[in-house]
Enzyme design. Structure first.
Site, PDB file in Angstrom:
ATOM      1  N   GLY A  39      32.084  80.329  42.386  1.00 56.74           N
ATOM      2  CA  GLY A  39      32.423  81.700  42.731  1.00 56.74           C
ATOM      3  C   GLY A  39      31.464  82.329  43.721  1.00 56.74           C
ATOM      4  N   CYS A  40      31.345  83.653  43.651  1.00 60.15           N
ATOM      5  CA  CYS A  40      30.664  84.418  44.684  1.00 60.15           C
ATOM      6  C   CYS A  40      29.164  84.142  44.778  1.00 60.15           C
ATOM      7  CB  CYS A  40      30.890  85.907  44.454  1.00 60.15           C
ATOM      8  SG  CYS A  40      32.628  86.410  44.552  1.00 60.15           S
ATOM      9  N   TYR A  41      28.549  83.668  43.704  1.00 58.03           N
ATOM     10  CA  TYR A  41      27.094  83.452  43.742  1.00 58.03           C
ATOM     11  C   TYR A  41      26.715  82.052  44.211  1.00 58.03           C
ATOM     12  CZ  TYR A  41      27.870  81.352  39.074  1.00 58.03           C
ATOM     13  OH  TYR A  41      28.315  80.589  38.020  1.00 58.03           O
ATOM     14  N   PHE A  85      26.954  87.887  42.310  1.00 60.81           N
ATOM     15  CA  PHE A  85      27.472  87.909  40.946  1.00 60.81           C
ATOM     16  C   PHE A  85      28.747  87.082  40.845  1.00 60.81           C
ATOM     17  CE2 PHE A  85      25.719  91.951  42.411  1.00 60.81           C
ATOM     18  CZ  PHE A  85      24.558  91.999  41.640  1.00 60.81           C
TER      19      PHE A  85
END
Length: 355
Positions: free
Chosen positions: A150-152, A340
């Site tokens: 994901g985003c992290y 996050f």
């Protein structure tokens, strides 16, 4: 002492199709009139003005298909297999655009390691091998895929790059973050899901990490996992693509996690000691929660808000769009980065600008 690792260069790329207003109108068309007004009011507060997609939008947002090719036809959106085929065709093109923007030239043959992050598509032989061929990389390059974090994921890739450089100071790491988020458009009349989709855009970031002392020094990393909040953010593979769930409680959960771990994140420094803030713009409310939790000045997250405004949330690529702005800062400044994702996870790092 182990060698230090530096981000020497960052380049970013987005596709040619600007789609934000189109997708807002398409999403609104799936709602009843009363819900449509709520959707439009909330979408206006998102802080996003443009997003880009690898897939050309249709001519009419209220027409029978969302895209010009007629793949996303109302009542018959494509399944996951079709979407993975779309990823396999489009992702290497955008990834090469990002790497080419680094202008490696003859240095391409000197790259020793390739790290690719993505959570929006998979195939094998994969995008790592495609990049090897498209970008003139050595056939013996050491390749690592970081998938579905994901985003992290970009911070994890930087962490791995630092480990590589510290163990081999001669290493030259090419990091590529490639995400095609718009490919996972869902046909639904659920307001929360439609609002969530209207955050996402496609994008790619490429970075060169070496022991050469210029750019951004990667100083330290710290991870927080709020396991009791894991249900608040999920990214699931369904028959009709990947489905993102973002609870409205996410910003408050992030704020709580940051307040409880502030000293560990900042190495026992006060917030005032941090000159630069590179926060993944997961959404306007996420940035607002970080600003409140750390009691930051309104201007502290200006670069993150600008990336959100211009591109939306491009998952793992987004953080590096913000870091590209950090490279323009004067030498000798101390920065804190954070992103996050599912877990609920906050990956954080400290960095310094070096001329």
């Amino acid at each position: 002492m182990p060698a230090s690792a530096y981000i020497n260069r960052i380049a970013t790329a987005v596709p040619e199709h600007e789609v934000h207003q189109f997708y807002l109108r398409f999403a609104a068309s799936m709602l009843a009139a009363d819900r449509r007004r709520v959707f439009e009011r909330m979408a206006d507060l998102a802080g996003i003005e443009s997003r880009y997609s690898c897939f050309a939008p249709a001519l009419d947002p209220e027409g029978p298909s969302a895209d010009l090719a007629g793949t996303f036809v109302r009542g018959a959106f494509p399944g996951t297999a079709s979407r993975m085929g779309m990823f396999g065709a489009a992702a290497p093109v955008l990834a090469q655009k990002g790497v080419d923007a680094l202008q490696l030239g003859d240095d391409a043959s000197r790259i020793t390691h390739l790290i690719v992050t993505t959570c929006t598509g998979f195939y094998a032989p994969g995008i790592d091998l495609d990049l090897m061929a498209l970008c003139g990389l050595s056939n013996s390059i050491q390749r690592t895929m970081i998938g579905f974090m994901g985003c992290y994921a970009a911070i994890n890739a930087l962490k791995l790059s630092r480990h590589i450089i510290r163990s081999d100071p001669q290493a030259r790491v090419l990091m590529v973050n490639i995400e095609l988020c718009t490919m996972h458009l869902q046909e639904t009349n659920e307001l929360e899901k439609l609002l969530s989709f209207c955050l996402w855009g496609d994008g790619c970031a490429a970075a060169l990490v070496t022991a050469e002392p210029h750019g951004i020094l990667l100083e330290d990393f710290h991870c927080i996992v709020a396991t009791e909040r894991r249900h608040l953010m999920t990214w699931s593979i369904r028959d009709d693509g990947f489905e993102m769930y973002l609870s409205g409680q996410v910003p408050a959960a992030i704020s709580e996690a940051l307040q409880g771990s502030k000293d560990a994140i900042l190495g026992d420094r006060p917030v005032e000691a941090i000159d630069l803030w590179a926060v993944h713009p997961g959404g306007r409310s996420v940035l607002d929660s970080v600003e409140r939790a750390l009691k930051l000045a309104p201007s502290a997250l200006a670069k993150s808000r600008e990336v959100l405004r211009r591109y939306g949330n491009m998952s793992s690529a987004t953080f590096m769009f913000v870091m590209e702005e950090m490279l323009k800062a004067p030498s000798g400044l101390l920065g804190c980065g954070m992103a996050f994702g599912p877990g609920l996870t906050a990956e954080t790092m400290l960095f310094q600008t070096v001329s």
